[in-house]
Design an enzyme around this catalytic site. Structure first.
Site, mmCIF file in Angstrom:
data_model
loop_
_atom_site.group_PDB
_atom_site.id
_atom_site.type_symbol
_atom_site.label_atom_id
_atom_site.label_comp_id
_atom_site.label_asym_id
_atom_site.label_seq_id
_atom_site.Cartn_x
_atom_site.Cartn_y
_atom_site.Cartn_z
ATOM 1 N N ARG A 42 0.833 -1.215 0.000
ATOM 2 C CA ARG A 42 0.000 0.000 0.000
ATOM 3 C C ARG A 42 0.866 1.262 0.000
ATOM 4 N NH1 ARG A 42 -0.438 4.643 2.765
ATOM 5 N NH2 ARG A 42 -0.047 3.523 4.698
ATOM 6 N N CYS A 267 4.124 9.527 0.569
ATOM 7 C CA CYS A 267 2.739 9.982 0.449
ATOM 8 C C CYS A 267 2.667 10.966 -0.713
ATOM 9 C CB CYS A 267 2.283 10.655 1.741
ATOM 10 S SG CYS A 267 0.640 11.382 1.620
#
Ligand code: HMG
Ligand code: MG
Length: 326
Positions: A42, A267
């Site tokens: 992820r 991110c």
């Protein structure tokens, strides 16, 4: 060498046979066991410009399932337009071979994401928000206050469906937009998420700015409010301090750490956020310190070489570089 100089040398103690004796053991400061949660499929893949084909993701997760890891965050049910790298979340969850004893988790931002995650029959959901207002807005398009009711609904419905929920708070040690983050903001989010019903909160150094002193200062505040076994650390190694921060956390009694194999990750809504702490580097240190995690490092190495070959560039893991080519 003069007698005087020789007598001032510090010599290790000898036993009666003239052999060197072991130095006295230092006081125990570290736990015997830790839990390592793999977030590479992820957090690692969400930031990759190249779309890794679904079949390759599935093969990689299947390899990870055989390493002894008991927790893998395998994808994300966020808006695919925002994170196209994980647009195949449903297919990934349905395509993997589930190994008993391994928890397969996915990131969920809202009710729509939860519906998709439950349809795919994920084992655990992970909700996330930031301690800083601007990163929260950039990342999930809402103010912190407006995020609470959205996540409350996700947590309550997830628990009602029999799925446990983990929480993340991002930008704990610094925000890419606002700079320093006050620990009061972290406490506010932590209190709310625990009150909703999460079982563990992962403290994210989203942009890899933390240092060991800061980690111990922040944990010093949080541990007055929450037990150590409900907190996890999620370090990014942007400035090379992730491993030192792990050690600082171990010294504070933390026993749960997130890692991303090979040091993949970042991110997309945190400019400059490079890879996570590499799980394989973390395992090297823990194994050497005699801290058990139940993970097989050789199998991990096979899995990191596999994903490196699919990504097509050298990954940041030190362990991988030290191991050299196959
Ligand atoms: P939004 O655009 O504000 O959503 O996105 P909305 O509620 O206004 O809905 C707009 C449209 O999106 C609707 O479709 C919805 O159905 C759809 P339309 O009616 O227009 O056709 N939609 C969805 N579709 C699929 N799945 C969904 C979904 N939700 C809405 N779940 C949202 C808000 C939160 C969804 C968006 O901002 C988003 O997906 N953000 C995710 C960002 C992200 O994934 N960031 C990286 C992960 S966080 C991280 O990396 C940090 C961490 O690792 C810890 C650390 O390091 O600190 C965890
Ligand atoms: Mg992260």
């Amino acid at each position: 060498m003069s007698d005087q100089a020789a007598s001032s040398e510090v010599k290790p103690p000898h036993d009666e046979n003239g052999g060197y004796m072991q130095a006295a053991p230092s006081p125990r400061r570290w736990p015997a066991n830790v839990g390592v949660k793999e977030v590479g499929p992820r957090d690692g893949l969400q930031n990759e410009a190249v779309f890794i084909p679904t079949a390759d993701k599935i093969e990689w997760i299947n390899q990870l399932s055989e390493t002894g890891l008991s927790y893998i965050e395998i994808t994300s049910f966020v808006k695919p337009k925002w994170i196209p790298a994980l647009a195949d979340a449903f297919e990934v969850v349905n395509g993997i071979r589930r190994v008993p004893g391994v928890t397969y988790a996915a990131l969920v931002p809202n009710r729509k994401g939860l519906e998709r995650a439950l349809e795919a029959e994920i084992d655990e959901t992970a909700v996330f928000m930031s301690a800083s207002e601007t990163h929260n807005r950039q990342n999930i398009n809402k103010t912190i206050s407006d995020t609470f009711p959205v996540l409350r609904e996700v947590v309550e419905e997830s628990l009602a469906a029999g799925k446990s929920v983990r929480g993340y708070v991002s930008t704990v040690f610094g925000c890419p937009y606002e700079g320093p983050v006050h620990v009061e903001g972290v406490l506010r989010v932590a209190e709310s998420l625990f009150e909703m019903g999460i079982h563990e909160l992962s403290l994210g150094d989203t942009i890899g700015v933390a240092n060991p002193k800061q980690v111990q200062d922040v944990l010093g505040v949080l541990l007055k409010r929450f037990p150590a076994d409900r907190l996890a650390m999620h370090f990014h190694d942007t400035r090379g301090t992730a491993m030192a921060n792990v050690l600082a956390s171990l010294e504070m009694g933390i026993t749960s750490f997130d890692g991303s194999l090979g040091g993949l990750g970042g991110c997309p809504y945190a400019p400059g956020a490079s890879g996570n702490l590499a799980t394989d580097d973390l395992l090297y240190m823990l194994d050497g310190m005699g801290i058990q995690s139940g993970i097989d490092r050789d199998k991990l190495l096979t899995a990191v070489r596999y994903i490196q070959s699919k990504i097509g560039r050298t990954l940041p893991s030190h362990n991988l570089q030290a191991a050299g080519p196959v």
